[in-house]
Design a protein around this motif. Structure first.
Motif, PDB file in Angstrom:
ATOM      1  N   ALA A 200      31.550  52.163  -9.303  1.00 38.18           N
ATOM      2  CA  ALA A 200      32.854  52.074  -9.801  1.00 38.18           C
ATOM      3  C   ALA A 200      33.425  50.755  -9.084  1.00 38.18           C
ATOM      4  N   GLU A 201      33.372  50.881  -7.667  1.00 39.11           N
ATOM      5  CA  GLU A 201      33.739  50.010  -6.583  1.00 39.11           C
ATOM      6  C   GLU A 201      33.618  48.495  -7.047  1.00 39.11           C
ATOM      7  N   ASP A 202      32.308  48.280  -7.749  1.00 43.48           N
ATOM      8  CA  ASP A 202      31.895  46.732  -8.257  1.00 43.48           C
ATOM      9  C   ASP A 202      33.015  46.145  -9.054  1.00 43.48           C
ATOM     10  N   GLY A 203      33.550  46.912  -9.669  1.00 44.24           N
ATOM     11  CA  GLY A 203      34.425  46.159 -10.595  1.00 44.24           C
ATOM     12  C   GLY A 203      33.949  45.992 -11.895  1.00 44.24           C
ATOM     13  N   TRP A 204      34.718  45.141 -12.763  1.00 45.71           N
ATOM     14  CA  TRP A 204      34.306  44.689 -14.349  1.00 45.71           C
ATOM     15  C   TRP A 204      33.268  43.676 -13.976  1.00 45.71           C
ATOM     16  N   GLY A 205      33.154  42.558 -13.209  1.00 43.14           N
ATOM     17  CA  GLY A 205      32.186  41.752 -12.991  1.00 43.14           C
ATOM     18  C   GLY A 205      30.757  42.015 -13.438  1.00 43.14           C
ATOM     19  N   PRO A 206      30.206  42.862 -12.582  1.00 44.81           N
ATOM     20  CA  PRO A 206      28.773  42.952 -13.180  1.00 44.81           C
ATOM     21  C   PRO A 206      28.501  43.937 -14.286  1.00 44.81           C
ATOM     22  N   LEU A 207      29.451  44.561 -14.592  1.00 48.89           N
ATOM     23  CA  LEU A 207      29.339  45.439 -15.898  1.00 48.89           C
ATOM     24  C   LEU A 207      29.487  44.418 -17.138  1.00 48.89           C
ATOM     25  N   CYS A 208      30.543  43.697 -17.119  1.00 51.07           N
ATOM     26  CA  CYS A 208      30.659  42.669 -18.147  1.00 51.07           C
ATOM     27  C   CYS A 208      29.455  41.738 -18.385  1.00 51.07           C
ATOM     28  N   GLU A 209      29.076  40.996 -17.177  1.00 53.54           N
ATOM     29  CA  GLU A 209      28.142  40.248 -17.122  1.00 53.54           C
ATOM     30  C   GLU A 209      26.617  41.005 -17.775  1.00 53.54           C
ATOM     31  N   PHE A 210      26.457  42.218 -17.529  1.00 61.69           N
ATOM     32  CA  PHE A 210      25.334  42.958 -18.045  1.00 61.69           C
ATOM     33  C   PHE A 210      25.357  43.100 -19.399  1.00 61.69           C
ATOM     34  N   LEU A 211      26.459  43.335 -19.822  1.00 57.05           N
ATOM     35  CA  LEU A 211      26.808  43.633 -21.262  1.00 57.05           C
ATOM     36  C   LEU A 211      27.176  42.617 -22.145  1.00 57.05           C
ATOM     37  N   GLY A 212      27.334  41.262 -21.463  1.00 58.71           N
ATOM     38  CA  GLY A 212      27.640  40.094 -22.302  1.00 58.71           C
ATOM     39  C   GLY A 212      29.227  40.270 -22.977  1.00 58.71           C
ATOM     40  N   ARG A 213      30.087  40.906 -22.082  1.00 52.71           N
ATOM     41  CA  ARG A 213      31.516  40.846 -22.474  1.00 52.71           C
ATOM     42  C   ARG A 213      32.386  40.428 -21.710  1.00 52.71           C
ATOM     43  N   GLU A 214      33.486  39.754 -22.188  1.00 53.25           N
ATOM     44  CA  GLU A 214      34.471  39.208 -21.238  1.00 53.25           C
ATOM     45  C   GLU A 214      35.054  40.103 -20.467  1.00 53.25           C
ATOM     46  N   VAL A 215      35.469  39.669 -19.437  1.00 51.46           N
ATOM     47  CA  VAL A 215      36.116  40.330 -18.393  1.00 51.46           C
ATOM     48  C   VAL A 215      37.576  40.851 -18.865  1.00 51.46           C
ATOM     49  N   PRO A 216      37.909  41.897 -19.072  1.00 50.45           N
ATOM     50  CA  PRO A 216      39.485  42.267 -19.699  1.00 50.45           C
ATOM     51  C   PRO A 216      40.357  42.183 -18.527  1.00 50.45           C
ATOM     52  N   VAL A 217      41.635  42.057 -18.932  1.00 51.41           N
ATOM     53  CA  VAL A 217      42.790  41.881 -17.908  1.00 51.41           C
ATOM     54  C   VAL A 217      42.985  43.326 -17.351  1.00 51.41           C
ATOM     55  N   GLY A 218      43.270  43.366 -16.047  1.00 51.37           N
ATOM     56  CA  GLY A 218      43.663  44.618 -15.594  1.00 51.37           C
ATOM     57  C   GLY A 218      42.556  45.270 -14.630  1.00 51.37           C
ATOM     58  N   GLU A 219      42.822  46.172 -13.750  1.00 51.83           N
ATOM     59  CA  GLU A 219      41.652  46.589 -12.884  1.00 51.83           C
ATOM     60  C   GLU A 219      40.806  47.625 -13.873  1.00 51.83           C
ATOM     61  N   PHE A 220      39.774  47.537 -13.167  1.00 48.45           N
ATOM     62  CA  PHE A 220      38.608  48.593 -13.681  1.00 48.45           C
ATOM     63  C   PHE A 220      39.169  50.084 -13.306  1.00 48.45           C
ATOM     64  N   PRO A 221      38.910  50.787 -14.571  1.00 44.09           N
ATOM     65  CA  PRO A 221      39.578  52.377 -14.513  1.00 44.09           C
ATOM     66  C   PRO A 221      39.036  53.129 -13.606  1.00 44.09           C
ATOM     67  N   ARG A 222      39.707  53.946 -12.922  1.00 43.60           N
ATOM     68  CA  ARG A 222      39.231  54.897 -11.832  1.00 43.60           C
ATOM     69  C   ARG A 222      39.472  56.333 -12.295  1.00 43.60           C
ATOM     70  N   VAL A 223      38.734  57.135 -12.931  1.00 38.28           N
ATOM     71  CA  VAL A 223      39.134  58.563 -13.479  1.00 38.28           C
ATOM     72  C   VAL A 223      38.416  59.356 -12.406  1.00 38.28           C
ATOM     73  N   ASN A 224      39.379  59.828 -11.420  1.00 35.77           N
ATOM     74  CA  ASN A 224      39.026  60.770 -10.439  1.00 35.77           C
ATOM     75  C   ASN A 224      38.967  62.393 -11.033  1.00 35.77           C
ATOM     76  N   GLU A 225      37.611  62.737 -11.195  1.00 35.03           N
ATOM     77  CA  GLU A 225      37.864  63.965 -11.715  1.00 35.03           C
ATOM     78  C   GLU A 225      37.591  65.149 -10.476  1.00 35.03           C
ATOM     79  N   ARG A 226      37.792  64.944  -9.339  1.00 30.87           N
ATOM     80  CA  ARG A 226      37.600  65.878  -8.342  1.00 30.87           C
ATOM     81  C   ARG A 226      38.790  66.937  -8.622  1.00 30.87           C
ATOM     82  N   LYS A 227      40.210  66.310  -8.583  1.00 33.24           N
ATOM     83  CA  LYS A 227      41.346  67.283  -8.642  1.00 33.24           C
ATOM     84  C   LYS A 227      41.285  68.145 -10.013  1.00 33.24           C
ATOM     85  N   THR A 228      40.703  67.512 -11.144  1.00 35.84           N
ATOM     86  CA  THR A 228      40.578  67.959 -12.305  1.00 35.84           C
ATOM     87  C   THR A 228      39.878  69.391 -12.411  1.00 35.84           C
TER      88      THR A 228
END
Length: 271
Positions: A200-228
């Motif tokens: 998740a620390e890698d951010g949008w770049g590698p993921l979007c490049e791999f999937l052939g998608r445009e990098v969206p505006v905003g930070e990569f979502p971080r859903v922390n389930e530990r507290k959940t």
């Protein structure tokens, strides 16, 4: 709404929402699979099936457990299809159990292996967040409720499945994490595919490049389930104690007053 306890999402209909599986998130639980789910859906690869959409539904838990016991490949793949049809992506345990089947069914699907900074980081996180749900205490506390009873049974099946695949290695160990990740690489390599190893620390770049998608505006979502999971543990422990307490109270009342009540009813009814 608390993920893993409730789920108001409507499962997609393969008839009204037919689509191929595009992405398989093959990373183990506690490797930011929830963050990956949120990211994929933000990229319009949606809906994405996650364990948070399975555990609250006994019927889905039963189906997932059944898929892990079926040895006949065509039959198992029909069961897997029934579980994932209509979804554009799958991550967490359904993908862990059935990566090979999913790739055989959807050879063009892209595989993402979410990882943690180190094997021991993952093991510590997994023990702290999920360890309780694999204990006999959870099995006893949740026995009176179908969702919790099935969740415990599913977790026992996870342990059994891991033993079948990887021998006696501790499922909450760094060694297991490393063996599993190599197992994923091998499955993808056998089929001539590519796998994105992603944190998740890698951010949008590698993921979007791999999937052939445009990098969206905003930070990569971080859903922390530990507290959940800490909250879920507290809720289920309280629910279990109260449930067993109520049952015990009813048994005590029947034991103490049941015969007297039967005599009274017999007299009242003229028996």
């Amino acid at each position: 709404m608390v993920r893993f306890l409730t789920d108001k999402r409507i499962a997609p209909s393969p008839t009204t929402n037919p689509q191929p599986l595009l992405v398989i998130g093959a990373g183990l639980p506690r490797t930011a699979t929830s963050s990956l789910q949120a990211a994929l859906e933000q990229l319009n690869i949606t809906p994405c099936l996650h364990m948070a959409q399975i555990i609250p539904h006994p019927s889905r838990q039963k189906l997932l457990i059944a898929t892990t016991h079926t040895k006949d490949i065509p039959t198992r793949q029909k069961q897997v299809s029934a579980l994932i049809s209509g979804y554009a992506a799958v991550c967490d345990m359904p993908a862990v159990f059935h990566l090979a089947d999913m790739l055989d069914m959807y050879p063009d699907a892209r595989v993402i292996l979410t990882t943690r900074p180190s094997a021991e980081t993952w093991a510590e996180s997994c023990r702290e967040s999920l360890g309780f749900f694999f204990t006999p205490q959870f099995g006893v506390l949740g026995f009176l409720w179908s969702s919790e009873r099935l969740w415990f049974n599913l977790n026992m099946r996870i342990l059994q499945w891991c033993k079948e695949k990887f021998g006696g290695v501790d499922v909450f160990s760094g060694e297991f994490y490393l063996r599993y990740n190599e197992y994923v690489r091998g499955i993808v390599r056998e089929r001539g595919g590519k796998v994105l190893e992603f944190k998740a620390e890698d951010g949008w770049g590698p993921l979007c490049e791999f999937l052939g998608r445009e990098v969206p505006v905003g930070e990569f979502p971080r859903v922390n389930e530990r507290k959940t999971f800490v909250f879920i543990k507290r809720v289920l422990v309280a629910k279990g104690i109260i449930s067993w307490g109520v049952l015990g109270g009813l048994v005590w009342l029947v034991w103490m007053y049941g015969m007297a009540l039967l005599v009274y009813l017999g007299t009242y009814l003229g028996m």
